[in-house]
Design an enzyme around this catalytic site. Structure first.
Site, PDB file in Angstrom:
ATOM      1  N   GLY A 471       0.798  -1.224   0.000  1.00 38.39           N
ATOM      2  CA  GLY A 471       0.000   0.000   0.000  1.00 38.39           C
ATOM      3  C   GLY A 471       0.826   1.267   0.000  1.00 38.39           C
ATOM      4  O   GLY A 471       0.285   2.371  -0.108  1.00 38.39           O
ATOM      5  N   ASN A 639       8.523  10.812  -3.876  1.00 38.05           N
ATOM      6  CA  ASN A 639       7.202  11.275  -4.304  1.00 38.05           C
ATOM      7  C   ASN A 639       6.478  11.802  -3.074  1.00 38.05           C
ATOM      8  O   ASN A 639       6.125  11.039  -2.173  1.00 38.05           O
ATOM      9  CB  ASN A 639       6.412  10.126  -4.956  1.00 38.05           C
ATOM     10  CG  ASN A 639       5.018  10.562  -5.407  1.00 38.05           C
ATOM     11  OD1 ASN A 639       4.254  11.150  -4.648  1.00 38.05           O
ATOM     12  ND2 ASN A 639       4.693  10.285  -6.655  1.00 38.05           N
ATOM     13  N   LYS A 641       3.542  12.878  -2.543  1.00 39.29           N
ATOM     14  CA  LYS A 641       2.163  12.420  -2.290  1.00 39.29           C
ATOM     15  C   LYS A 641       2.138  11.074  -1.582  1.00 39.29           C
ATOM     16  O   LYS A 641       1.472  10.906  -0.559  1.00 39.29           O
ATOM     17  CB  LYS A 641       1.411  12.294  -3.613  1.00 39.29           C
ATOM     18  CG  LYS A 641       0.771  13.572  -4.063  1.00 39.29           C
ATOM     19  CD  LYS A 641      -0.038  13.319  -5.304  1.00 39.29           C
ATOM     20  CE  LYS A 641      -0.339  14.651  -5.968  1.00 39.29           C
ATOM     21  NZ  LYS A 641      -0.879  14.457  -7.309  1.00 39.29           N
ATOM     22  N   GLY A 710      14.055   5.522   4.309  1.00 40.82           N
ATOM     23  CA  GLY A 710      12.711   4.934   4.416  1.00 40.82           C
ATOM     24  C   GLY A 710      11.819   5.767   5.322  1.00 40.82           C
ATOM     25  O   GLY A 710      12.289   6.510   6.167  1.00 40.82           O
ATOM     26  N   GLY A 712       8.230   4.371   6.044  1.00 43.13           N
ATOM     27  CA  GLY A 712       7.008   3.636   6.387  1.00 43.13           C
ATOM     28  C   GLY A 712       6.821   3.430   7.875  1.00 43.13           C
ATOM     29  O   GLY A 712       5.711   3.442   8.379  1.00 43.13           O
ATOM     30  N   GLU A 713       7.895   3.217   8.591  1.00 44.28           N
ATOM     31  CA  GLU A 713       7.753   2.804   9.989  1.00 44.28           C
ATOM     32  C   GLU A 713       7.990   3.952  10.956  1.00 44.28           C
ATOM     33  O   GLU A 713       7.304   4.080  11.962  1.00 44.28           O
ATOM     34  CB  GLU A 713       8.713   1.648  10.254  1.00 44.28           C
ATOM     35  CG  GLU A 713       8.568   0.638   9.136  1.00 44.28           C
ATOM     36  CD  GLU A 713       9.095  -0.737   9.448  1.00 44.28           C
ATOM     37  OE1 GLU A 713      10.233  -0.991   9.074  1.00 44.28           O
ATOM     38  OE2 GLU A 713       8.363  -1.538  10.039  1.00 44.28           O
TER      39      GLU A 713
HETATM   40 MO1  MOS Z   1       7.214  -3.832   8.318  1.00 45.01          MO
HETATM   41  S1  MOS Z   1       6.935  -4.478  10.265  1.00 45.01           S
HETATM   42  O1  MOS Z   1       8.807  -4.245   7.953  1.00 45.01           O
HETATM   43  O2  MOS Z   1       6.032  -4.526   7.364  1.00 45.01           O
END
Ligand code: MOS
Length: 746
Positions: A471, A639, A641, A710, A712-713
């Site tokens: 996602g 990006n 967005k 990164g 995401g986390e």
């Molecule tokens: Mo993440 S916990 O590396 O999907």
């Protein structure tokens, strides 16, 4: 402006290339493939938490209409690579692991003990209800707090005290605090439940439509379990409806579906129910953390001790770095960390967004606030006083660090300095108002990836890599990146992914996909430009009076054209280059390696600084988060967005973690109580205010060619503490036990 959900003026960034497919329902998820003869698998779970199965009656199920087979430990097909280790008998339980249907032992409540396959989902579900099981129960242990008193933690190197400088030096500090922070089990709960569709072609060849963040690892797990050749195991994951770490493992339900499909000779689909999502695909472990922290009178940290106690299952040892950020986020000469885990009769925990750091930062960043108040310092000022210019733990410089800039950006945006610092001083009507901050840290890195590129004579570029996207917007970011590096409009670029037949890409996780895959995409685009340069270097279009052979640095690559930098009127399109050369296409495979020696000289992290404004209603205890500003150092943003959307998603997870999420086990039965969305609460739109995301957006010079870290986390890490700290500012109540439900505020 205006056409974007969060009203950000960043229209120059590409919209999601797969957005239309997703919102129209055209995107296919792993349980949405249909085949002639498709059959349906339904799992039966154990109803005790520990013991053994003494008898099972499957007759009625087998005789029920439409049923093709019932698989249990009594008739399980033997798999070549799916058996206990040869010395299993001599091993402690936790080393033996758990392999579905291979013995009669029950390790947790809800453990799959039977698989029914029938011609329809409804018939499989009905037949599953007819299975009768008798157990010999044993005393189970599912309560971490009880286990602390009577149980034994695991032993080994991971659980040794880790001391830098003097042990527990905080105790001798001028100003000190000590506090305990607890948080419950949390479950990933992606919108898409885990599903798998299996199609065997004969005995030794299989195609698997599986929800996975790791195509290659899944392929290898299945090869190994079933004794298959690599070329005979194809994994397809075109779309994932969220995963957050739950889709790395090849879980027992997937192996069961593979067994069932092989046994029946039919394509089989198996999708977990929502309640099975709580016991079959992991969760974030419960944790009890204690922090002792001390500083000199002028606010310099002199000692941090961070102790974490968490849990794992009885059959697998899951560890995570709960205390690791406390060793390096701030400059402190004396740091002691301790980590213990207790095995419980619950299913195996696993990585969940920001695994370790999310849990740890809740305690560390709450403690930083507590000590700042004890010192009568502004919490941001206190952090700046202890800012780490180098990584004391790794004894390395940072590849880049713009955390100071992030503090500044966020503080300016929310007007941090204009709040009244006094506890309980701010009001709006009946509501008590408070501001808080918390910092997130997450490691930045780069792994190996392969990307294939094909430039066709029609001017289109196809990029291929065996990666999946839960996602984050991977195909979008890669399309944008390729467009910029190769000089071609995004509409002429297609990024193909989600198939193990493609050149192997990275797993999606650990906030490393963009760094890893982006490097390979960058490199393949650079190689393609070199190839084109070879083809045009003697082209008369580029001849000048003195130069007849152009070099790459003489040329620009823009919008599908090669342009002479010194005279922009001289140019040739990519299409014409291929036509003139008589080439239908050019294909390049780039193999990009991980960071390597250069990277190992540095310590690399991404940072997020969360600022929140909360309103607390003193009579009802209702807590509203009314404003969120998150400032992020994620290097250069590929990006904005999709990156902003990632941060928003992480923060929303943080709202859930802080205000609602709480896995509850009924310890009498070792069984989940709130294994559904009615009782396990996650944030809905009404719980989420506007989230303002700011990026420092300065490139990291070491990590990868894009300069990107990164995101995401890190987006989730530190958020819970920011809210707890704001609640303290509003009310003077220090909440050290998540989630912050209204009862804790009355
Ligand atoms: Mo993440 S916990 O590396 O999907």
């Amino acid at each position: 402006m205006g056409n974007y959900f969060f009203d950000q003026p960043n229209a120059e960034f590409l919209d999601r290339v797969d957005g239309k497919l997703k919102v129209t329902g055209a995107a296919k998820y792993s349980a949405e493939y249909t085949f002639p003869g498709l059959s349906y698998g339904v799992l039966v779970g154990s109803t005790i938490a520990k013991g053994s199965i003494t008898a099972m009656n499957t007759k009625a199920a087998e005789n029920a209409p439409g049923v093709l087979t019932v698989i249990t430990h009594l008739n399980t097909p033997k798999l070549p690579g799916y058996k206990p280790n040869s010395d299993a008998a001599a091993q402690p339980e936790i080393k033996k692991g758990y392999r579905v249907f291979t013995d009669n032992l029950v390790r947790f409540n809800g453990q799959p003990i039977a698989l029914v396959i029938a011609d329809t989902f409804e018939r499989a579900t009905y037949a599953a209800s007819l299975i009768k099981t008798q157990y010999k129960k044993e005393q189970h242990h599912t309560d971490l707090n009880a286990e602390l008193k009577t149980g034994k933690p695991l032993e080994g190197n991971a659980y040794k005290d880790n001391i830098r400088g003097d042990a527990d030096a905080w105790k001798n500090a001028d100003v000190k605090i000590e506090a305990e922070y607890t948080m419950p089990l949390e479950v990933h709960n992606p919108m898409e439940m885990h599903g798998i569709t299996v199609v065997w072609e004969g005995e030794d060849k299989v195609t698997v439509y599986e929800k996975t963040q790791a195509l290659k690892i899944t392929q290898q797990n299945i090869m190994q379990a079933f004794g298959l050749k690599e070329e005979n195991v194809r994994i397809i994951t075109q779309f994932i409806g969220g995963a957050f770490g739950s889709a790395f493992n090849t879980w027992p339900h997937s192996v069961a579906a593979l067994m069932g499909a092989k046994k029946t000779g039919k394509p089989v689909k198996l999708m977990l129910t929502r309640d099975q999502m709580f016991t079959m695909v992991g969760y974030r472990p419960e944790a009890i953390q204690k922090i002792g922290m001390g500083a000199s009178k002028d606010g310099k940290l002199t000692g941090i001790t961070h102790e974490a106690i968490a849990m794992t299952s009885s059959y697998a040892e899951f560890t995570e770095g709960i205390v690791s950020a406390s060793r390096s986020l701030y400059t402190c000469p004396n740091v002691t960390t301790r980590y213990k885990i207790y095995p419980l009769n619950l299913s195996m925990p696993t990585w969940m967004r920001g695994p370790g750091e999310t849990t740890g930062a809740f305690a560390l960043e709450s403690a930083m606030d507590e000590l700042a108040h004890a010192l009568n310092l502004d919490p941001i000022e206190f952090r700046l006083l202890n800012y780490a210019e180098t990584d004391l733990e790794a004894k390395k410089p940072y590849s880049s660090k713009f955390l100071k800039e992030a503090y500044q950006l966020g503080a300016d945006k929310i007007k941090w300095s204009e709040r009244n610092r006094e506890i309980g001083s701010m009001k709006e009507g009946d509501w008590m108002v408070g501001y808080g901050t918390g910092t997130g840290i997450f490691v930045a890195w780069r792994g190996d990836a392969k990307v294939a590129a094909r430039l066709s004579a029609d001017g289109s570029l196809v990029l291929q890599s065996g990666v999946t996207d839960m996602g984050a917007g991977t195909a979008t970011a890669m399309t944008q990146l390729a467009s910029e590096v190769f000089g071609l409009a995004p509409k002429n670029i297609r990024f193909e992914m989600g198939d193990s037949n493609l050149p192997p890409g990275p797993f999606q996780g650990g906030s490393g996909t963009t760094s890893t895959l982006g490097t390979a995409v960058n490199n393949v685009c650079v190689s393609m430009k070199k190839r084109l340069t070879e083809l045009v270097k003697d082209n008369s279009v580029f001849h000048t009076e003195t130069i007849h052979t152009v070099k790459p640095e003489d040329l620009l690559f823009e919008d599908g054209n090669i342009i002479l930098a010194s005279d922009r009127t001289r140019k040739v399109s990519y299409t014409d280059v291929l036509k003139n050369a008589g080439l239908p296409q050019i294909e390049i495979l780039e193999d990009s390696k991980s960071g390597g020696d250069e990277m190992s000289k540095y310590s690399a992290f991404a940072y997020a600084v969360h600022f929140v404004k909360v309103m607390v209603h003193p009579v009802t205890g209702v807590l509203k988060i009314s404003r969120i500003v998150t400032a992020v150092d994620a290097g250069k943003v590929v990006n904005e967005k999709t990156a902003e959307s990632q941060i928003v998603g992480g923060v929303v997870s943080g709202i859930g973690m802080t205000l609602m999420e709480e896995g509850v086990i009924d310890h009498r039965y070792g069984k989940w109580v709130n294994n559904n969305f009615a009782d396990y609460h996650v944030p809905v739109n009404a719980d989420v205010p506007k989230i303002e995301v700011l990026f420092v957006n300065k490139p990291d010079p070491v990590l990868n060619p894009m300069g990107a870290k990164g995101i995401g986390e890190v987006a989730l890490v530190g958020f819970a503490a920011a809210v707890c700290n704001a609640v303290y500012h509003a009310t003077g109540k220090r909440i050290r036990q998540l989630p912050i439900t209204p009862d804790k505020l009355i």
